[in-house]
Design a protein around this motif. Structure first.
Motif, PDB file in Angstrom:
ATOM      1  N   UNK A  15       0.792  -1.217   0.000  1.00  0.00           N
ATOM      2  CA  UNK A  15       0.000   0.000   0.000  1.00  0.00           C
ATOM      3  C   UNK A  15       0.828   1.271   0.000  1.00  0.00           C
ATOM      4  N   UNK A  16       2.109   1.129   0.221  1.00  0.00           N
ATOM      5  CA  UNK A  16       2.993   2.277   0.275  1.00  0.00           C
ATOM      6  C   UNK A  16       3.466   2.719  -1.101  1.00  0.00           C
ATOM      7  N   UNK A  17       4.373   3.693  -1.086  1.00  0.00           N
ATOM      8  CA  UNK A  17       4.873   4.285  -2.325  1.00  0.00           C
ATOM      9  C   UNK A  17       6.390   4.382  -2.304  1.00  0.00           C
ATOM     10  N   UNK A  18       6.950   4.377  -3.491  1.00  0.00           N
ATOM     11  CA  UNK A  18       8.376   4.622  -3.684  1.00  0.00           C
ATOM     12  C   UNK A  18       8.549   5.347  -5.007  1.00  0.00           C
ATOM     13  N   UNK A  19       9.598   6.149  -5.097  1.00  0.00           N
ATOM     14  CA  UNK A  19       9.954   6.751  -6.375  1.00  0.00           C
ATOM     15  C   UNK A  19      11.361   6.331  -6.747  1.00  0.00           C
ATOM     16  N   UNK A  20      11.469   5.679  -7.873  1.00  0.00           N
ATOM     17  CA  UNK A  20      12.761   5.297  -8.408  1.00  0.00           C
ATOM     18  C   UNK A  20      13.264   6.368  -9.354  1.00  0.00           C
ATOM     19  N   UNK A  21      14.581   6.549  -9.347  1.00  0.00           N
ATOM     20  CA  UNK A  21      15.224   7.483 -10.267  1.00  0.00           C
ATOM     21  C   UNK A  21      16.286   6.747 -11.063  1.00  0.00           C
ATOM     22  N   UNK A  68       1.492   2.974 -11.224  1.00  0.00           N
ATOM     23  CA  UNK A  68       2.835   3.481 -11.489  1.00  0.00           C
ATOM     24  C   UNK A  68       2.767   4.603 -12.522  1.00  0.00           C
ATOM     25  N   UNK A  69       3.688   5.554 -12.399  1.00  0.00           N
ATOM     26  CA  UNK A  69       3.791   6.648 -13.360  1.00  0.00           C
ATOM     27  C   UNK A  69       5.250   6.849 -13.754  1.00  0.00           C
ATOM     28  N   UNK A  70       5.506   6.793 -15.047  1.00  0.00           N
ATOM     29  CA  UNK A  70       6.851   7.070 -15.553  1.00  0.00           C
ATOM     30  C   UNK A  70       6.910   8.515 -16.020  1.00  0.00           C
ATOM     31  N   UNK A  71       8.017   9.176 -15.749  1.00  0.00           N
ATOM     32  CA  UNK A  71       8.214  10.548 -16.192  1.00  0.00           C
ATOM     33  C   UNK A  71       9.699  10.768 -16.427  1.00  0.00           C
ATOM     34  N   UNK A  72      10.018  11.882 -17.034  1.00  0.00           N
ATOM     35  CA  UNK A  72      11.427  12.180 -17.292  1.00  0.00           C
ATOM     36  C   UNK A  72      11.660  13.672 -17.216  1.00  0.00           C
ATOM     37  N   UNK A  79      15.181   9.787 -15.542  1.00  0.00           N
ATOM     38  CA  UNK A  79      13.843   9.225 -15.706  1.00  0.00           C
ATOM     39  C   UNK A  79      13.399   8.682 -14.347  1.00  0.00           C
ATOM     40  N   UNK A  80      12.112   8.791 -14.089  1.00  0.00           N
ATOM     41  CA  UNK A  80      11.563   8.410 -12.786  1.00  0.00           C
ATOM     42  C   UNK A  80      10.488   7.337 -12.952  1.00  0.00           C
ATOM     43  N   UNK A  81      10.286   6.610 -11.897  1.00  0.00           N
ATOM     44  CA  UNK A  81       9.156   5.694 -11.812  1.00  0.00           C
ATOM     45  C   UNK A  81       8.517   5.882 -10.441  1.00  0.00           C
TER      46      UNK A  81
END
Length: 126
Positions: A15-21, A68-72, A79-81
């Motif tokens: 249920x939590x969140x993380x942001x990958x770079x 999930x959301x990908x962005x750059x 680039x992020x996830x």
């Protein structure tokens, strides 16, 4: 030589969140289509998300769509996830990858990507 370095992985509760770079160096970042893939223990690598060179076009695996959301940020060569509503089945090593081809649509196939990072581990506990 293009280098990709992922960061942001870790242990998180369901249920939590993380942001990958994923930070890129050694190439013209804005010329690459970028993708995220993942591989869980004992499984094959699978596509997660991809984004076009300028960022307006994205595509996702059905298993992560809506979560999930990908962005750059081409100015930062990154680039992020963004991962939300994480589930235990999201546990895997996550890899970013760069596609230098001129293909029109971002590929979901790992073999179409030319450069890979070393991966960052994500563990989701139940």
């Amino acid at each position: 030589q293009v280098q990709l370095v992922e960061s942001g992985g870790g242990l998180v509760q369901a249920g939590g969140s993380l942001r990958l770079s994923c930070a890129a160096s050694g190439g013209t970042f804005s010329s690459f289509r970028m993708g995220w893939f993942r591989q869980a223990p004992g499984t094959e690598r699978e596509f997660v998300a991809a984004i076009s060179r300028r960022g307006p076009s994205t595509n996702y695996a059905d298993s992560v769509k809506g979560r999930f959301t990908i962005s750059r940020d081409n100015a930062k060569n990154t680039v992020y996830l963004q991962m939300s509503s994480l589930k235990p089945e999201d546990t895997a090593v996550y890899y970013c990858a760069a596609d230098r081809s001129l293909r029109v649509i971002s590929s979901t196939l790992g073999d179409d990507y030319d450069y890979w990072g070393q991966g960052t581990e994500v563990t989701v506990s139940s």
